[in-house]
Design an enzyme around this catalytic site. Structure first.
Site, PDB file in Angstrom:
ATOM      1  N   ASP A  75     -27.603  67.824 -20.496  1.00 45.15           N
ATOM      2  CA  ASP A  75     -27.093  69.169 -20.732  1.00 45.15           C
ATOM      3  C   ASP A  75     -25.748  69.353 -20.038  1.00 45.15           C
ATOM      4  O   ASP A  75     -25.439  68.681 -19.054  1.00 45.15           O
ATOM      5  CB  ASP A  75     -28.086  70.240 -20.276  1.00 45.15           C
ATOM      6  CG  ASP A  75     -28.408  70.166 -18.790  1.00 45.15           C
ATOM      7  OD1 ASP A  75     -28.615  69.046 -18.298  1.00 45.15           O
ATOM      8  OD2 ASP A  75     -28.442  71.228 -18.129  1.00 45.15           O
ATOM      9  N   GLU A 137     -30.586  70.585 -15.946  1.00 49.72           N
ATOM     10  CA  GLU A 137     -29.978  70.464 -14.621  1.00 49.72           C
ATOM     11  C   GLU A 137     -28.898  71.501 -14.379  1.00 49.72           C
ATOM     12  O   GLU A 137     -28.754  72.014 -13.264  1.00 49.72           O
ATOM     13  CB  GLU A 137     -29.398  69.050 -14.458  1.00 49.72           C
ATOM     14  CG  GLU A 137     -29.135  68.642 -13.015  1.00 49.72           C
ATOM     15  CD  GLU A 137     -27.778  69.074 -12.497  1.00 49.72           C
ATOM     16  OE1 GLU A 137     -27.569  69.021 -11.274  1.00 49.72           O
ATOM     17  OE2 GLU A 137     -26.914  69.472 -13.316  1.00 49.72           O
ATOM     18  N   GLU A 138     -28.113  71.820 -15.403  1.00 49.85           N
ATOM     19  CA  GLU A 138     -27.007  72.765 -15.241  1.00 49.85           C
ATOM     20  C   GLU A 138     -27.467  74.218 -15.270  1.00 49.85           C
ATOM     21  O   GLU A 138     -26.673  75.130 -15.044  1.00 49.85           O
ATOM     22  CB  GLU A 138     -25.955  72.546 -16.336  1.00 49.85           C
ATOM     23  CG  GLU A 138     -25.284  71.184 -16.317  1.00 49.85           C
ATOM     24  CD  GLU A 138     -24.355  70.991 -15.128  1.00 49.85           C
ATOM     25  OE1 GLU A 138     -24.345  71.845 -14.224  1.00 49.85           O
ATOM     26  OE2 GLU A 138     -23.649  69.980 -15.101  1.00 49.85           O
TER      27      GLU A 138
END
Length: 382
Positions: A75, A137-138
């Site tokens: 991502d 993750e972001e």
């Protein structure tokens, strides 16, 4: 001995394929499918794990221990405006690859797969190679790596060592390996008082006063002098908002935002309790009301220098011709979850353009990073 740079599996076409997937958190937009297809062709067993809207992928080659895992995320953050080219076109101009994920961190995933492909073409690991990839993750990072690791553990899957492809390098590729990261705590504080005329302050309760007292008290405390591998912890007030356009009105509410980057001397829970005590005491003295909210938090991780970090340093030195340093600076990553299951460190490209408009990296740096990852595999399974 590593294969010559001219014959190593080239990570660039795969990096471009990944970058052309507009996988803005939490959407995978086909990126995991690209990875899955590549790894399946190499003989990996692939399985998806879905939590909420987030797709995660775990793939493993082999059944034996030790299990060396490459980890990361497909991502990316939203592209923003002002790009010179389509942020999802993955264009190469003057030897540089442009697009979201060029630095953080689709190129690293491509380099990991190219390294694995090249290694398996000439050797069979005495153990297993695995990949753990997320699309979260972001973003909040609560439905990605963390629950996937828990699900894998429940299934009896064990990861022994892990390398995360976050962009760790500073001045040149390979100059920094992250063997730790500080924890992060974001807190919002709101003070509520009683609106009134500034000429009659005894009839009002000014929430700005206890809010400023809180900020001053928090900033006045020296949190620590550092910890092994870490700089001192640090608190920063990032915003104070009142929203009062008038000069002659005592406002009803005032709010503050702060962030603490902390080392292993602290826990997020203990720091929040301290902030809460300070804010409540200031509010009580002023007769105001206070409410606090944790906007986000993450824990620190630290891998003590030893055989695993020595192996990584030797591989980087072999690939780049210079020894890296170990560091714990920078933002957070999913390594904070992996640390509970395996020894973990981070190594990737330069982070100079990560999250920026016209994010890019040098094409040759990606190829060299692939050779570095191959050197890691060769040393790990030697």
């Amino acid at each position: 001995m590593l294969m010559d740079a001219r014959t190593i599996a080239d990570p660039i076409p795969l990096a471009q394929a990944l970058m052309r997937c507009a996988s803005v958190t939490p959407m995978e937009a086909g990126a995991l499918g690209v990875v899955e297809a590549e790894l399946t062709r190499l003989g990996f067993r692939c399985k998806r794990y879905r939590f909420g809207p987030v797709e995660n992928l775990y793939a493993r080659f082999g059944d034996a221990s030790p299990n060396f895992c490459f980890a990361g995320h497909v991502d990316v953050v939203p592209p923003g405006e002002g790009w010179k080219s389509d942020p999802f076109a993955a264009e190469i101009r003057d030897g540089k690859l442009y697009g979201r994920g060029a630095a953080d961190m689709k190129t690293a995933i491509a380099a990991m797969i190219a390294a694995t492909k090249n290694y398996l073409a000439r050797a069979k690991p005495v153990g297993s190679i695995s990949f753990l990839l997320t699309c979260d993750e972001e973003g909040p990072a609560v439905e990605g790596t963390k629950p996937t690791l828990a699900a894998l553990a429940a299934e009896g899957e064990k990861i022994d060592h892990c390398l995360v492809g976050e962009p760790t390098s500073e001045d040149c590729v390979g100059d920094v390996i992250k063997n730790g990261r500080r924890g992060s705590l974001n807190v919002s504080i709101e003070m509520s008082g009683k609106q009134g005329h500034v000429a009659y302050p005894h009839r009002a309760i000014n929430p700005v006063t206890p809010l400023m007292e809180t900020a001053a008290a928090l900033k006045a405390r020296k949190l620590d002098d550092g910890a092994p591998g870490f700089d001192p912890s640090n608190l920063e007030v990032t915003s104070i908002d009142v929203g009062n356009a008038a000069h002659n009105v005592i406002p009803q509410r005032a709010s503050l935002k702060l962030n603490i980057r902390f080392n292993t001397n602290h826990t997020g829970e203990a720091l929040y309790a301290w902030i809460e005590d300070v804010a409540e005491a200031a509010a009580a003295r002023a007769g105001a009301q206070v409410s606090l909210r944790i906007a986000s938090r993450s824990v620190p991780f630290y891998t003590t220098p030893g055989p695993f970090t020595d192996l990584l340093i030797a591989a980087v030195t072999e690939a780049f011709g210079r020894a890296p340093v170990l560091a714990t600076t920078g933002g957070t990553s999913d390594a904070r979850y992996i640390k509970d299951y395996a020894q973990v460190a981070e190594l990737g490209l330069r982070n100079e353009t990560a999250h920026m408009v016209d994010e890019h990296c040098d094409v040759e740096d990606v190829r060299t990073l692939a050779r570095c990852y191959e050197a890691v595999l060769a040393r790990y399974f030697s």
